[in-house]
Design a protein around this motif. Structure first.
Motif, PDB file in Angstrom:
ATOM      1  N   PRO A  24      -4.047   7.836  -0.715  1.00  0.00           N
ATOM      2  CA  PRO A  24      -3.021   8.835  -0.421  1.00  0.00           C
ATOM      3  C   PRO A  24      -1.633   8.496  -0.964  1.00  0.00           C
ATOM      4  N   THR A  40       2.782   3.668   2.663  1.00  0.00           N
ATOM      5  CA  THR A  40       2.459   4.950   3.286  1.00  0.00           C
ATOM      6  C   THR A  40       1.969   4.682   4.707  1.00  0.00           C
ATOM      7  N   ARG A  45      -1.069   8.965   5.716  1.00  0.00           N
ATOM      8  CA  ARG A  45      -2.353   8.906   4.991  1.00  0.00           C
ATOM      9  C   ARG A  45      -3.346   9.876   5.614  1.00  0.00           C
ATOM     10  N   ARG A  49      -4.967  13.327   3.558  1.00  0.00           N
ATOM     11  CA  ARG A  49      -6.379  13.365   3.155  1.00  0.00           C
ATOM     12  C   ARG A  49      -7.005  14.759   3.230  1.00  0.00           C
TER      13      ARG A  49
END
Length: 123
Positions: A24, A40, A45, A49
Motif C-alpha cells: 500500500p 504507512t 494500509r 487495500r
C-alpha cells in the motif's frame, strides 16, 4: 470503440491494483498518507487495500470482458471509479499539490477509457 486501448488501460489498472494491495505504500507515499519517516500506518494500509482490489478487479474486467455491451460496461465502471477518485482524493488528500496530482492522474486514466470508448477501432 478502440478495444486495444481499453484492454491496455485494464491491464495497467489491474497490475497497479495488485501491486498496491501487496504494498500500500506505493499509493500512500505519493499521496502524503505516511508519517514523517515515510511509513504507512496499519490503518492506512487497511484502508487502501480495498481501493487497490477495486482497481485490480475493474481493470481485469476491462482487460477480459467480451467486446460489446460487457466491455462498454466495464469501461463505464472504470471511468466512474477514476472520477470518484478525482473527486474524493482531490478534496481530502493532505497538501494542495498532492490533491492536484491525484486529480490529474485520476482524470487522465478516466480520459483514456473515454477515448477508448469514443475512438474507432482501426482494423
Amino acid at each position: 470503440m478502440k478495444v486495444s486501448l481499453l484492454r491496455a488501460v485494464g491491464v495497467a489498472t489491474a497490475a497497479y491494483g495488485v501491486a498496491v494491495a501487496a504494498a500500500p505504500g506505493l499509493l500512500a507515499r505519493p499521496s502524503g498518507l505516511v508519517d514523517t519517516a515515510g511509513r504507512t500506518a496499519p490503518a492506512t494500509r487497511t484502508s487502501l487495500r480495498p481501493l487497490a482490489w477495486r482497481d485490480a478487479v475493474s481493470g481485469l474486467a476491462l482487460a477480459l470482458a467480451p467486446e460489446g455491451p460487457a466491455l462498454r460496461t466495464a469501461a463505464y465502471v472504470r471511468i466512474a471509479a477514476d472520477l470518484g477518485d478525482a473527486a474524493l482524493l482531490g478534496a481530502t488528500l493532505p497538501g494542495r499539490g498532492r490533491r492536484a496530482v491525484a486529480v490529474a492522474v485520476s482524470v487522465g486514466w478516466g480520459a483514456l477509457s473515454v477515448a477508448g470508448l469514443l475512438a474507432d477501432e482501426q482494423r
